[in-house]
Design a protein around this motif. Structure first.
Motif, mmCIF file in Angstrom:
data_model
loop_
_atom_site.group_PDB
_atom_site.id
_atom_site.type_symbol
_atom_site.label_atom_id
_atom_site.label_comp_id
_atom_site.label_asym_id
_atom_site.label_seq_id
_atom_site.Cartn_x
_atom_site.Cartn_y
_atom_site.Cartn_z
ATOM 1 N N VAL A 43 -3.605 -11.253 20.741
ATOM 2 C CA VAL A 43 -4.002 -9.930 20.263
ATOM 3 C C VAL A 43 -2.807 -9.264 19.592
ATOM 4 C CG1 VAL A 43 -4.985 -7.689 20.868
ATOM 5 C CG2 VAL A 43 -5.655 -9.735 22.152
ATOM 6 N N LEU A 44 -2.966 -8.957 18.304
ATOM 7 C CA LEU A 44 -1.948 -8.217 17.565
ATOM 8 C C LEU A 44 -2.399 -6.769 17.416
ATOM 9 C CD1 LEU A 44 -1.153 -10.708 14.639
ATOM 10 C CD2 LEU A 44 -0.050 -10.541 16.879
ATOM 11 N N VAL A 45 -1.470 -5.834 17.512
ATOM 12 C CA VAL A 45 -1.782 -4.421 17.311
ATOM 13 C C VAL A 45 -1.009 -3.932 16.091
ATOM 14 C CG1 VAL A 45 0.000 -3.694 18.964
ATOM 15 C CG2 VAL A 45 -1.833 -2.120 18.346
ATOM 16 N N LEU A 46 -1.725 -3.268 15.175
ATOM 17 C CA LEU A 46 -1.145 -2.758 13.940
ATOM 18 C C LEU A 46 -1.114 -1.239 14.012
ATOM 19 C CD1 LEU A 46 -2.676 -5.539 13.352
ATOM 20 C CD2 LEU A 46 -2.770 -4.779 10.980
ATOM 21 N N ARG A 47 0.036 -0.656 13.707
ATOM 22 C CA ARG A 47 0.161 0.797 13.702
ATOM 23 C C ARG A 47 0.898 1.235 12.441
ATOM 24 N NH1 ARG A 47 1.771 0.069 19.442
ATOM 25 N NH2 ARG A 47 -0.029 0.613 20.746
ATOM 26 N N ALA A 48 0.305 2.221 11.749
ATOM 27 C CA ALA A 48 0.903 2.750 10.519
ATOM 28 C C ALA A 48 0.482 4.206 10.360
ATOM 29 C CB ALA A 48 0.473 1.935 9.317
ATOM 30 N N HIS A 49 1.393 5.028 9.839
ATOM 31 C CA HIS A 49 1.111 6.446 9.608
ATOM 32 C C HIS A 49 0.752 6.683 8.140
ATOM 33 C CE1 HIS A 49 3.075 6.917 13.505
ATOM 34 N NE2 HIS A 49 2.569 8.137 13.543
ATOM 35 N N VAL A 50 -0.247 7.541 7.927
ATOM 36 C CA VAL A 50 -0.662 7.915 6.573
ATOM 37 C C VAL A 50 -0.936 9.415 6.560
ATOM 38 C CG1 VAL A 50 -1.687 5.665 6.112
ATOM 39 C CG2 VAL A 50 -3.107 7.482 7.079
ATOM 40 N N ARG A 51 -1.102 9.968 5.362
ATOM 41 C CA ARG A 51 -1.520 11.366 5.266
ATOM 42 C C ARG A 51 -2.933 11.503 5.832
ATOM 43 N NH1 ARG A 51 1.140 10.671 0.357
ATOM 44 N NH2 ARG A 51 -0.857 10.185 -0.656
ATOM 45 N N ASP A 73 0.854 -1.204 0.000
ATOM 46 C CA ASP A 73 0.000 0.000 0.000
ATOM 47 C C ASP A 73 0.883 1.246 0.000
ATOM 48 O OD1 ASP A 73 -1.889 2.003 0.378
ATOM 49 O OD2 ASP A 73 -3.128 0.763 1.695
ATOM 50 N N ALA A 74 0.868 1.988 -1.111
ATOM 51 C CA ALA A 74 1.724 3.174 -1.243
ATOM 52 C C ALA A 74 1.288 4.306 -0.336
ATOM 53 C CB ALA A 74 1.729 3.652 -2.697
ATOM 54 N N ARG A 75 0.059 4.256 0.179
ATOM 55 C CA ARG A 75 -0.426 5.331 1.056
ATOM 56 C C ARG A 75 0.180 5.253 2.456
ATOM 57 N NH1 ARG A 75 -6.644 3.981 0.147
ATOM 58 N NH2 ARG A 75 -5.645 1.932 0.453
ATOM 59 N N ILE A 76 0.672 4.075 2.820
ATOM 60 C CA ILE A 76 1.281 3.910 4.140
ATOM 61 C C ILE A 76 2.704 4.453 4.098
ATOM 62 C CG2 ILE A 76 2.044 2.229 5.860
ATOM 63 C CD1 ILE A 76 -0.334 0.514 5.111
ATOM 64 N N LEU A 77 2.994 5.393 4.998
ATOM 65 C CA LEU A 77 4.297 6.055 5.010
ATOM 66 C C LEU A 77 5.369 5.117 5.556
ATOM 67 C CD1 LEU A 77 3.162 9.555 6.373
ATOM 68 C CD2 LEU A 77 3.410 8.816 3.981
ATOM 69 N N ARG A 78 6.573 5.289 5.035
ATOM 70 C CA ARG A 78 7.698 4.472 5.503
ATOM 71 C C ARG A 78 8.433 5.131 6.665
ATOM 72 N NH1 ARG A 78 4.665 1.875 3.296
ATOM 73 N NH2 ARG A 78 4.837 0.883 1.252
ATOM 74 N N ASP A 79 8.162 6.408 6.891
ATOM 75 C CA ASP A 79 8.772 7.124 8.017
ATOM 76 C C ASP A 79 7.690 7.992 8.679
ATOM 77 O OD1 ASP A 79 10.566 8.168 9.816
ATOM 78 O OD2 ASP A 79 11.333 9.688 8.420
ATOM 79 N N PRO A 80 7.290 7.621 9.887
ATOM 80 C CA PRO A 80 7.763 6.523 10.726
ATOM 81 C C PRO A 80 7.371 5.151 10.158
ATOM 82 C CG PRO A 80 6.307 8.021 11.945
ATOM 83 C CD PRO A 80 6.242 8.420 10.533
ATOM 84 N N GLU A 81 8.187 4.182 10.457
ATOM 85 C CA GLU A 81 8.003 2.844 9.902
ATOM 86 C C GLU A 81 6.782 2.174 10.514
ATOM 87 O OE1 GLU A 81 10.544 -1.320 9.328
ATOM 88 O OE2 GLU A 81 11.345 0.352 10.496
ATOM 89 N N PRO A 82 5.920 1.574 9.695
ATOM 90 C CA PRO A 82 4.765 0.848 10.251
ATOM 91 C C PRO A 82 5.226 -0.411 10.969
ATOM 92 C CG PRO A 82 4.924 0.457 7.899
ATOM 93 C CD PRO A 82 5.969 1.498 8.232
ATOM 94 N N GLY A 83 4.397 -0.913 11.840
ATOM 95 C CA GLY A 83 4.793 -2.096 12.595
ATOM 96 C C GLY A 83 3.597 -2.893 13.080
ATOM 97 N N VAL A 84 3.879 -4.119 13.526
ATOM 98 C CA VAL A 84 2.874 -4.985 14.125
ATOM 99 C C VAL A 84 3.507 -5.629 15.354
ATOM 100 C CG1 VAL A 84 3.497 -6.834 12.495
ATOM 101 C CG2 VAL A 84 1.353 -6.985 13.790
ATOM 102 N N TRP A 85 2.774 -5.638 16.454
ATOM 103 C CA TRP A 85 3.285 -6.154 17.723
ATOM 104 C C TRP A 85 2.234 -7.023 18.384
ATOM 105 C CZ3 TRP A 85 3.665 -1.143 16.031
ATOM 106 C CH2 TRP A 85 4.945 -0.628 15.830
#
Length: 277
Positions: A224-232, A202-214
């Motif tokens: 329980v998994l938590v997904l965090r990603a930055h977008v415009r 997904d090109a809309r998801i920014l690489r900085d800050p880096e997305p992650g899953v924990w």
């Protein structure tokens, strides 16, 4: 002879009073013209300094009003009217008006502060005064918000200023946060790898800050998994929708089950409530 002198003295007094009144009128007329010129010059200067149009107009009127009040006092003093009682009356009147319009003046003061410090701008999506909406306009007395269902909310500036303001657009990006449950028997490593693949696709998801899953924790029937990603800011809802859909479809294709919460209700014989006859 004395009567003639008395008449001359009276005539001189009338002439002096008329001259003073004429000077007072001249002071007032010339002063009003100069006050308008000074106020307009101040407004043009504020425009060149990129001061908000609403604020510059308000300050222009304040400057003009103060100058006019000073001119009236000077003109009355020149005409022979004692200025001390007038100033006292103006002060008492101003106090009475201030007490009567306390709420409005509070809105006005906060309106000036909001325009000067700009915690939000027109077009920003904010939470202010307990209302979520997009800012359509900011005036000296209130702020107009358009809510998500297209309703308009007119929020007094004093209410906005006395509470926390959350601006969702100020930094240009927002973070998506999702929680996904996977079965204890599922391959947790593969599940996290699938989510990273969805990020990369997904090109809309920014690489900085880096997305992650924990892994956030161990639930009653799932990990329980938590997904965090930055977008415009403009891509939040579309990206979140596609990410949820992608997780469901890819997990189904990979055989990674998302468990449903099941609850079993049992009735113990002999403990049923008494039924009415």
């Amino acid at each position: 002879m004395q009567e003639l002198l008395s008449r001359l003295h009276l005539s001189q007094g009338v002439i002096t009073s008329l001259v003073n009144i004429g000077i007072a009128i001249a002071i007032l007329l010339i002063g009003l013209w100069l006050a308008a010129r000074v106020a307009n010059f101040a407004r043009r200067a504020m425009r060149r300094a990129n001061v908000d149009e609403t604020l510059s107009g308000f300050l222009r009127n304040v400057i003009n009003g103060v100058l006019v009040a000073m001119l009236i006092v000077m003109a009355l003093q020149q005409a022979g009217v004692p200025s001390a009682p007038l100033v006292a009356a103006l002060g008492a009147g101003g106090l009475a008006i201030g007490l009567a319009l306390q709420g409005s003046l509070s809105n006005l003061a906060w309106g000036v502060l909001l325009i000067v410090f700009r915690p939000f701008r027109v077009g920003d999506f904010i939470t202010a005064g307990g209302v979520d909406g997009t800012v359509e306009s900011v005036s000296l007395m209130y702020t107009l918000l358009v809510m998500a269902d297209n309703r308009e909310a007119v929020v007094p500036n004093a209410k906005i200023g006395s509470d926390a303001i959350i601006n969702f657009n100020r930094r240009g990006t927002r973070r998506i946060e999702l929680r996904v449950n996977i079965d204890y028997k599922a391959d947790m490593g593969r599940a996290m790898e699938v989510i990273r693949e969805l990020y990369a696709a997904d090109a809309r998801i920014l690489r900085d800050p880096e997305p992650g899953v924990w892994t956030e924790g161990l639930g009653e029937s799932a990990v329980v998994l938590v997904l965090r990603a930055h977008v415009r800011s403009s891509d939040v809802w579309g990206t979140q929708t596609d990410l949820v859909r992608g997780v469901k479809e890819r997990f189904g294709a990979e055989g990674i089950s998302i468990p449903l919460t099941r609850r079993q209700l049992t009735t113990v014989e002999g403990h049923l409530p008494d039924q009415a006859a």
